[in-house]
Design an enzyme around this catalytic site. Structure first.
Site, PDB file in Angstrom:
ATOM      1  N   LYS A  13     107.810 -75.143 -71.550  1.00 15.10           N
ATOM      2  CA  LYS A  13     106.525 -75.397 -72.170  1.00 15.10           C
ATOM      3  C   LYS A  13     105.576 -74.299 -72.485  1.00 15.10           C
ATOM      4  O   LYS A  13     104.930 -73.808 -73.409  1.00 15.10           O
ATOM      5  CB  LYS A  13     105.659 -76.321 -71.229  1.00 15.10           C
ATOM      6  CG  LYS A  13     106.113 -77.549 -71.172  1.00 15.10           C
ATOM      7  CD  LYS A  13     104.870 -78.456 -70.391  1.00 15.10           C
ATOM      8  CE  LYS A  13     104.534 -78.127 -69.091  1.00 15.10           C
ATOM      9  NZ  LYS A  13     105.293 -78.253 -68.002  1.00 15.10           N
ATOM     10  N   ARG A  87      99.376 -85.218 -67.179  1.00 15.08           N
ATOM     11  CA  ARG A  87     100.650 -85.362 -66.055  1.00 15.08           C
ATOM     12  C   ARG A  87     100.548 -86.648 -65.624  1.00 15.08           C
ATOM     13  O   ARG A  87     101.487 -87.211 -65.127  1.00 15.08           O
ATOM     14  CB  ARG A  87     100.615 -84.341 -65.091  1.00 15.08           C
ATOM     15  CG  ARG A  87     101.627 -83.134 -65.329  1.00 15.08           C
ATOM     16  CD  ARG A  87     101.461 -82.339 -64.133  1.00 15.08           C
ATOM     17  NE  ARG A  87     102.470 -81.454 -63.835  1.00 15.08           N
ATOM     18  CZ  ARG A  87     102.574 -80.206 -64.176  1.00 15.08           C
ATOM     19  NH1 ARG A  87     101.789 -79.940 -64.948  1.00 15.08           N
ATOM     20  NH2 ARG A  87     103.779 -79.619 -64.010  1.00 15.08           N
ATOM     21  N   ARG A 126     113.169 -67.943 -62.897  1.00 15.52           N
ATOM     22  CA  ARG A 126     111.973 -67.464 -63.614  1.00 15.52           C
ATOM     23  C   ARG A 126     111.168 -66.290 -63.025  1.00 15.52           C
ATOM     24  O   ARG A 126     111.115 -66.292 -61.652  1.00 15.52           O
ATOM     25  CB  ARG A 126     111.043 -68.685 -63.871  1.00 15.52           C
ATOM     26  CG  ARG A 126     109.423 -68.295 -64.363  1.00 15.52           C
ATOM     27  CD  ARG A 126     108.969 -69.575 -64.923  1.00 15.52           C
ATOM     28  NE  ARG A 126     108.780 -70.552 -63.897  1.00 15.52           N
ATOM     29  CZ  ARG A 126     108.436 -71.725 -64.368  1.00 15.52           C
ATOM     30  NH1 ARG A 126     108.091 -72.243 -65.464  1.00 15.52           N
ATOM     31  NH2 ARG A 126     108.265 -72.606 -63.412  1.00 15.52           N
ATOM     32  N   ARG A 159     107.160 -67.343 -58.689  1.00 15.02           N
ATOM     33  CA  ARG A 159     106.356 -68.239 -58.147  1.00 15.02           C
ATOM     34  C   ARG A 159     106.843 -68.831 -56.912  1.00 15.02           C
ATOM     35  O   ARG A 159     107.737 -69.104 -56.562  1.00 15.02           O
ATOM     36  CB  ARG A 159     105.974 -69.177 -59.176  1.00 15.02           C
ATOM     37  CG  ARG A 159     104.888 -69.001 -60.247  1.00 15.02           C
ATOM     38  CD  ARG A 159     104.803 -69.907 -61.134  1.00 15.02           C
ATOM     39  NE  ARG A 159     105.249 -71.345 -61.062  1.00 15.02           N
ATOM     40  CZ  ARG A 159     105.186 -72.240 -61.884  1.00 15.02           C
ATOM     41  NH1 ARG A 159     105.170 -72.227 -63.131  1.00 15.02           N
ATOM     42  NH2 ARG A 159     105.300 -73.457 -61.488  1.00 15.02           N
ATOM     43  N   ARG A 170     109.473 -81.400 -57.351  1.00 11.67           N
ATOM     44  CA  ARG A 170     108.734 -81.386 -58.898  1.00 11.67           C
ATOM     45  C   ARG A 170     109.391 -82.401 -59.827  1.00 11.67           C
ATOM     46  O   ARG A 170     108.594 -83.040 -60.410  1.00 11.67           O
ATOM     47  CB  ARG A 170     108.602 -80.015 -59.129  1.00 11.67           C
ATOM     48  CG  ARG A 170     107.382 -79.363 -58.871  1.00 11.67           C
ATOM     49  CD  ARG A 170     107.416 -77.786 -58.782  1.00 11.67           C
ATOM     50  NE  ARG A 170     107.536 -77.285 -60.297  1.00 11.67           N
ATOM     51  CZ  ARG A 170     108.170 -76.184 -60.522  1.00 11.67           C
ATOM     52  NH1 ARG A 170     108.706 -75.225 -59.647  1.00 11.67           N
ATOM     53  NH2 ARG A 170     107.885 -75.712 -61.817  1.00 11.67           N
TER      54      ARG A 170
HETATM   55  P1  ADP Z   1     105.748 -76.568 -64.475  1.00  8.49           P
HETATM   56  O1  ADP Z   1     105.522 -76.936 -65.573  1.00  8.49           O
HETATM   57  O2  ADP Z   1     106.822 -75.440 -64.138  1.00  8.49           O
HETATM   58  O3  ADP Z   1     106.351 -77.473 -63.227  1.00  8.49           O
HETATM   59  P2  ADP Z   1     102.945 -75.965 -63.910  1.00  8.49           P
HETATM   60  O4  ADP Z   1     102.537 -74.488 -63.702  1.00  8.49           O
HETATM   61  O5  ADP Z   1     102.682 -76.640 -64.888  1.00  8.49           O
HETATM   62  O6  ADP Z   1     104.646 -75.863 -63.666  1.00  8.49           O
HETATM   63  O7  ADP Z   1     102.606 -76.529 -62.551  1.00  8.49           O
HETATM   64  C1  ADP Z   1     102.729 -76.132 -60.981  1.00  8.49           C
HETATM   65  C2  ADP Z   1     102.392 -77.293 -60.211  1.00  8.49           C
HETATM   66  O8  ADP Z   1     100.882 -77.266 -60.375  1.00  8.49           O
HETATM   67  C3  ADP Z   1     102.892 -78.677 -60.276  1.00  8.49           C
HETATM   68  O9  ADP Z   1     103.883 -78.808 -59.499  1.00  8.49           O
HETATM   69  C4  ADP Z   1     101.642 -79.501 -59.613  1.00  8.49           C
HETATM   70  O10 ADP Z   1     101.443 -79.233 -58.174  1.00  8.49           O
HETATM   71  C5  ADP Z   1     100.343 -78.574 -60.163  1.00  8.49           C
HETATM   72  N1  ADP Z   1      99.745 -79.145 -61.321  1.00  8.49           N
HETATM   73  C6  ADP Z   1      99.910 -78.581 -62.672  1.00  8.49           C
HETATM   74  N2  ADP Z   1      99.243 -79.222 -63.561  1.00  8.49           N
HETATM   75  C7  ADP Z   1      98.823 -80.459 -63.043  1.00  8.49           C
HETATM   76  C8  ADP Z   1      98.189 -81.620 -63.593  1.00  8.49           C
HETATM   77  N3  ADP Z   1      97.898 -81.896 -64.889  1.00  8.49           N
HETATM   78  N4  ADP Z   1      97.965 -82.385 -62.512  1.00  8.49           N
HETATM   79  C9  ADP Z   1      98.292 -82.455 -61.319  1.00  8.49           C
HETATM   80  N5  ADP Z   1      98.887 -81.526 -60.810  1.00  8.49           N
HETATM   81  C10 ADP Z   1      99.111 -80.329 -61.512  1.00  8.49           C
END
Ligand code: ADP
Length: 213
Positions: A13, A87, A126, A159, A170
């Site tokens: 993404k 999400r 990553r 990270r 996740r």
């Molecule tokens: P990835 O897409 O690699 O899983 P992100 O950077 O988008 O990683 O998200 C990392 C973490 O941040 C998620 O596992 C969650 O805990 C939190 N997070 C990110 N965006 C949201 C969202 N829209 N709603 C709830 N939690 C979120």
């Protein structure tokens, strides 16, 4: 033009968002990046967030929505790429309300797919530049010099949630909470699925979809 990128963890993404920013002048709104910015404060709020993120769980809808509202208030003429948001169905409904108050709407939802195995390798490989946020991968997309950002020469970091254990959590969270969004946007006629194997080819496909809007 407002675009949502929907995908399992580490499907690419962020990489696609970066290319879309360059080509179309859209503004990237990554809730993951917004949250990681809050973590830097290192106060109680940050500690609680960190605990949840490092256990692969989602942050509460209310908190995420307030972050997004604040970010959207700065506005962007050409529109947004929502990366990692919404999400949950609650977040999706709320986003529609926010956009409609701004006389805007979602134009497309790009569902980026990749196998779980590839997602896992992208996660554990990553590395991110803490300064310019450029993303590398030690298996697929190495920097020119080991562990150093090509753009700004900073040392790359991993990270905290990019371990195999957290990835598996996740991924489960994604299946439970985020997958229902596929049907939600399909029913609205907004969904386009793109398999992300090769970065350039995927981006060409995405560009074609967006040029038809
Ligand atoms: P990835 O897409 O690699 O899983 P992100 O950077 O988008 O990683 O998200 C990392 C973490 O941040 C998620 O596992 C969650 O805990 C939190 N997070 C990110 N965006 C949201 C969202 N829209 N709603 C709830 N939690 C979120």
């Amino acid at each position: 033009m407002n675009i949502i990128l929907l995908a399992p963890p580490a499907a690419g993404k962020g990489t696609m968002a970066e290319l879309l920013v360059e080509k179309y002048g859209l503004k990237q709104l990554s809730t993951g990046d917004l949250l990681r910015a809050v973590l830097k404060k290192d106060d109680d709020e940050a500690k609680q967030l960190k605990e949840k993120m490092n256990s692969g769980q989602l942050i509460s809808d209310d908190y995420i929505i307030s972050l997004v509202k604040e970010e959207l208030s700065s506005g962007n003429e050409k529109g947004y790429i929502f990366d990692g948001f919404p999400r949950t169905i609650t977040q999706a409904v709320e986003l529609e309300k926010i956009l409609s108050n701004l006389n805007q709407k979602i134009d497309k939802v790009l569902y980026i797919t990749v196998s779980k195995d590839i997602s896992l390798k992208r996660t554990i490989g990553r590395r991110v530049c803490p300064n310019c946020k450029k993303v590398y991968n030690i298996y697929f997309n190495k920097p020119k010099n080991e562990n150093i950002c090509d753009n700004c020469q900073n040392e790359l970091i991993r990270r905290d949630d990019d371990t195999e254990e957290v990835f598996l959590k996740r991924y489960d969270t994604y299946l439970n909470d985020t997958l229902p969004l596929i049907k939600y946007y399909e029913d609205k006629g907004l969904l386009e699925e793109v398999e992300n194997i090769d970065k350039q080819e995927t981006f060409t496909q995405i560009s074609k979809i967006l040029e038809e809007i």
